[in-house]
Design an enzyme around this catalytic site. Structure first.
Site, PDB file in Angstrom:
ATOM      1  N   GLU A 235      29.467  40.641  44.424  1.00 13.31           N
ATOM      2  CA  GLU A 235      28.246  41.224  43.842  1.00 13.31           C
ATOM      3  C   GLU A 235      28.553  41.415  42.369  1.00 13.31           C
ATOM      4  O   GLU A 235      29.317  42.318  42.001  1.00 13.31           O
ATOM      5  CB  GLU A 235      27.930  42.574  44.503  1.00 13.31           C
TER       6      GLU A 235
ATOM      7  N   GLY B  54      43.238  47.429  38.968  1.00 13.31           N
ATOM      8  CA  GLY B  54      42.763  46.130  39.417  1.00 13.31           C
ATOM      9  C   GLY B  54      43.913  45.132  39.455  1.00 13.31           C
ATOM     10  O   GLY B  54      44.024  44.325  40.379  1.00 13.31           O
TER      11      GLY B  54
ATOM     12  N   CYS C  63      23.658  46.992  37.522  1.00 14.07           N
ATOM     13  CA  CYS C  63      23.736  45.528  37.589  1.00 14.07           C
ATOM     14  C   CYS C  63      22.358  44.894  37.713  1.00 14.07           C
ATOM     15  O   CYS C  63      22.106  43.825  37.182  1.00 14.07           O
ATOM     16  CB  CYS C  63      24.605  45.111  38.763  1.00 14.07           C
TER      17      CYS C  63
ATOM     18  N   GLY D 131      43.903  45.664  43.226  1.00 13.84           N
ATOM     19  CA  GLY D 131      42.791  44.710  43.343  1.00 13.84           C
ATOM     20  C   GLY D 131      43.316  43.293  43.536  1.00 13.84           C
ATOM     21  O   GLY D 131      42.907  42.564  44.452  1.00 13.84           O
TER      22      GLY D 131
ATOM     23  N   GLY E  54      44.365  52.649  42.664  1.00 16.58           N
ATOM     24  CA  GLY E  54      45.256  51.876  41.805  1.00 16.58           C
ATOM     25  C   GLY E  54      44.499  51.006  40.843  1.00 16.58           C
ATOM     26  O   GLY E  54      43.268  51.025  40.790  1.00 16.58           O
TER      27      GLY E  54
HETATM   28  P1  NAD Z   1      35.309  45.304  36.811  1.00 16.97           P
HETATM   29  O1  NAD Z   1      35.217  43.908  37.293  1.00 16.97           O
HETATM   30  O2  NAD Z   1      36.049  45.562  35.560  1.00 16.97           O
HETATM   31  O3  NAD Z   1      35.986  46.242  37.908  1.00 16.97           O
HETATM   32  C1  NAD Z   1      35.484  46.341  39.205  1.00 16.97           C
HETATM   33  C2  NAD Z   1      36.636  46.648  40.147  1.00 16.97           C
HETATM   34  O4  NAD Z   1      37.548  45.544  40.136  1.00 16.97           O
HETATM   35  C3  NAD Z   1      37.447  47.883  39.768  1.00 16.97           C
HETATM   36  O5  NAD Z   1      37.823  48.567  40.943  1.00 16.97           O
HETATM   37  C4  NAD Z   1      38.669  47.280  39.084  1.00 16.97           C
HETATM   38  O6  NAD Z   1      39.823  48.094  39.160  1.00 16.97           O
HETATM   39  C5  NAD Z   1      38.866  46.006  39.896  1.00 16.97           C
HETATM   40  N1  NAD Z   1      39.622  44.959  39.206  1.00 16.97           N
HETATM   41  C6  NAD Z   1      39.837  44.809  37.874  1.00 16.97           C
HETATM   42  N2  NAD Z   1      40.631  43.719  37.655  1.00 16.97           N
HETATM   43  C7  NAD Z   1      40.891  43.182  38.861  1.00 16.97           C
HETATM   44  C8  NAD Z   1      41.626  42.036  39.291  1.00 16.97           C
HETATM   45  N3  NAD Z   1      42.264  41.245  38.428  1.00 16.97           N
HETATM   46  N4  NAD Z   1      41.674  41.759  40.603  1.00 16.97           N
HETATM   47  C9  NAD Z   1      41.008  42.537  41.496  1.00 16.97           C
HETATM   48  N5  NAD Z   1      40.324  43.635  41.156  1.00 16.97           N
HETATM   49  C10 NAD Z   1      40.251  43.953  39.857  1.00 16.97           C
HETATM   50  O7  NAD Z   1      33.821  45.835  36.717  1.00 16.97           O
HETATM   51  P2  NAD Z   1      33.332  47.259  36.219  1.00 16.97           P
HETATM   52  O8  NAD Z   1      33.442  47.298  34.744  1.00 16.97           O
HETATM   53  O9  NAD Z   1      34.005  48.337  37.010  1.00 16.97           O
HETATM   54  O10 NAD Z   1      31.803  47.237  36.683  1.00 16.97           O
HETATM   55  C11 NAD Z   1      30.794  46.712  35.911  1.00 16.97           C
HETATM   56  C12 NAD Z   1      30.391  45.341  36.421  1.00 16.97           C
HETATM   57  O11 NAD Z   1      30.029  45.431  37.789  1.00 16.97           O
HETATM   58  C13 NAD Z   1      29.149  44.818  35.729  1.00 16.97           C
HETATM   59  O12 NAD Z   1      29.326  43.454  35.420  1.00 16.97           O
HETATM   60  C14 NAD Z   1      28.056  44.988  36.761  1.00 16.97           C
HETATM   61  O13 NAD Z   1      26.972  44.143  36.625  1.00 16.97           O
HETATM   62  C15 NAD Z   1      28.796  44.752  38.016  1.00 16.97           C
HETATM   63  N6  NAD Z   1      28.084  45.349  39.152  1.00 16.97           N
HETATM   64  C16 NAD Z   1      27.464  44.542  40.066  1.00 16.97           C
HETATM   65  C17 NAD Z   1      26.730  45.081  41.114  1.00 16.97           C
HETATM   66  C18 NAD Z   1      26.056  44.226  42.137  1.00 16.97           C
HETATM   67  O14 NAD Z   1      25.742  44.743  43.216  1.00 16.97           O
HETATM   68  N7  NAD Z   1      25.793  42.961  41.885  1.00 16.97           N
HETATM   69  C19 NAD Z   1      26.651  46.447  41.240  1.00 16.97           C
HETATM   70  C20 NAD Z   1      27.277  47.247  40.296  1.00 16.97           C
HETATM   71  C21 NAD Z   1      28.006  46.682  39.263  1.00 16.97           C
END
Ligand code: NAD
Length: 475
Positions: A245, A203, A279, A207, A201
């Site tokens: 993370e 976010g 990341c 989420g 689904g």
């Molecule tokens: P994102 O935050 O847009 O989405 C991540 C997840 O969160 C997705 O499953 C998304 O559907 C969900 N999401 C979106 N809005 C939400 C909400 N309001 N409430 C709850 N969940 C919600 O991130 P992205 O674009 O998918 O990933 C890229 C980011 O992830 C980059 O900033 C990257 O640095 C970070 N990242 C961090 C690590 C780490 O281990 N520190 C690893 C990989 C990626």
């Protein structure tokens, strides 16, 4: 076309209660390769109930049985190797070789490492005046991003299973198919009913539903800082435990005795690996001022080794994940020029001959000031900032002049300087030269890169509560 319209709840594939679906696009071809259901709050409720029902028996499973379950998962994961590799290449756009050596292997290593860590994990400790018991925190909601479809899912699930925590997983909408394979693996090896639940689904619905749910005890999230902030705010309403993370803007400090060509190769590897969508990638390369011209020449010399192209055909750098991501990265390539940095290689637009697919050029800016937007914001694409320094103290200060603290890298020979840089950089993971990965080593960030540590025994700890018993009978 893969039409994956069911969720996996309480050990069964069940139809979504909603009718909304989302296409999944292959970023290399821009073609739709499948679709998933966007779950509803009702679907999530069912999954939370299933996890709650599973909690008493799953958390009571013996340590030996949990080790065996994790080993069985790792073995079955290996049986599905080719499918996992091809699925990730098609949904993420990573070259087959990277899908195998990085994505497939990371998932495998997390399950095997969790089994190993669990074998020696102590849940019970008797001390002089009290006894400490580590108990499963409860049920966990896992929310993962698109850039490593098997890494974040596997580390979270493996640690949760090791700790005896039933989970609800919501993977990223852009790369959901690898999680279906994981689910089939859990089903095949007989993970108890309700201990693993997959709800696909958005976010906004699933989420948000997970992070604000009062019956979920722990939320483990990997993704952007902006989403992490929303999750923490939601969780605060119920004082729910969270692990975050988040992003990074990690430095690669090149010492004055480093091999310049090797350092240039390392810098380009960081921004081209997974098309810079990592990341923990180094995106700021710090070089001694005296090395500037030589380093710039080395970048130009080794750049032809980093080709861009079809991920199904050769080990090139693949496309960015989506049109949205392409449109996010491009303005930074313009911004660097506006801010006065020098565009050494790459730049805006698609590489020649790659008009279809969300391809970008490996881009290196030199003459970058650490205060520039391109040096402070996470771009999440193949863009490197080269910054010069005059002393190691200055290099460390520049490294730390960022909101992030996920990783740091040091290249060179002098042991004293390597140690000084490794201890001086404020980040959760420092890599010295080309030391290989270690899946027992904790992973996580300082500052705005997050809260908590995953991988190995630290990962298991996240899913546990500590209970103190004073006067334990029969001690
Ligand atoms: P994102 O935050 O847009 O989405 C991540 C997840 O969160 C997705 O499953 C998304 O559907 C969900 N999401 C979106 N809005 C939400 C909400 N309001 N409430 C709850 N969940 C919600 O991130 P992205 O674009 O998918 O990933 C890229 C980011 O992830 C980059 O900033 C990257 O640095 C970070 N990242 C961090 C690590 C780490 O281990 N520190 C690893 C990989 C990626």
């Amino acid at each position: 076309m893969k039409r994956y319209l069911n969720h996996y709840i309480n050990g069964e594939w069940v139809a979504s209660t909603g009718s909304e679906t989302q296409p999944v696009i292959n970023p290399a071809t821009e073609e739709q390769i499948g679709e998933i259901s966007l779950g509803t709050k009702e679907d999530l409720e069912k999954a939370v109930q299933a996890a709650r029902d599973a909690f008493p028996h799953f958390s009571a499973m013996s340590q030996e049985d949990r080790v065996k379950m994790l080993e069985d998962i790792a073995a079955e994961y290996e049986n599905r190797k080719n499918e996992i590799i091809e699925t990730i290449t098609d949904e993420l756009g990573s070259p087959l070789e990277v899908s195998e050596n990085v994505h497939f292997m990371m998932g495998y290593n997390h399950f095997s490492q969790a089994a190993e860590s669990l074998k020696n994990f102590s849940f019970y400790e008797e001390l002089e005046g009290h006894t400490r018991v580590k108990e499963t925190m409860g049920i966990s909601g896992l929310i993962t991003p698109w850039n490593f479809p098997t890494n974040q899912t596997s580390t979270k699930i493996a640690s949760a299973f090791a700790a005896g925590s039933p989970v609800i997983l919501k993977p990223a909408e852009q790369t959901p198919f690898a999680a279906f394979i994981l689910t089939e693996i859990f089903d095949k090896v007989g993970v108890p009913k309700g201990a693993f639940n997959l709800v696909n689904g958005s976010g906004k619905v699933i989420g948000d539903g997970i992070s604000s749910h009062e019956d979920i005890d722990f939320v483990s999230f990997t993704g952007s800082g902006a989403t992490g902030e929303k999750i923490m705010k939601n969780a605060a309403e119920n004082i729910t435990n969270v692990a975050l993370e988040l992003g990074g803007k990690s430095p690669l400090v090149v010492l004055d005795d480093a091999d310049v060509k090797e350092a240039a190769r390392a810098a380009l590897t960081h921004i081209t690996n997974n098309t810079g969508q990592v990341c923990s990638a180094a995106t700021r390369t710090l070089i001694p001022s005296s090395m500037k011209e030589e380093f710039e020449a080395a970048i130009k010399e080794v750049l032809p080794e980093f080709k861009v192209g079809d991920p199904r055909n050769g080990n090139h750098m693949g496309p960015l994940i989506s049109e949205d991501q392409w449109n996010t990265v491009q303005p930074y390539m313009e911004k660097g020029k506006e801010e006065g940095a020098t565009l050494l290689v790459g730049g805006p637009g698609k590489p020649e001959g790659l008009e279809t697919g969300f391809y970008a050029k490996p881009t290196v800016f030199t003459d970058v000031d650490n205060q520039m937007v391109i040096a402070q914001e996470e771009i999440f694409g193949p863009v490197m900032c080269v910054i010069t320094y005059d002393s190691l103290d200055e290099a460390i200060a520049i490294s730390n002049d960022t909101d992030y603290g996920l990783a740091g890298y040091v290249y060179g020979k002098d042991e004293e300087k390597l140690r000084k840089a490794a201890t001086g950089i404020r980040a959760g993971r420092i890599k010295v030269n080309d030391t290989p990965a270690d899946f027992a080593a904790p992973f996580g960030g300082y500052k705005q890169s997050g809260i908590g540590r995953e991988w190995g025994d630290y990962g298991i700890e996240e899913y546990l509560e500590v209970k103190t018993i004073l006067g334990y009978p029969g001690k």
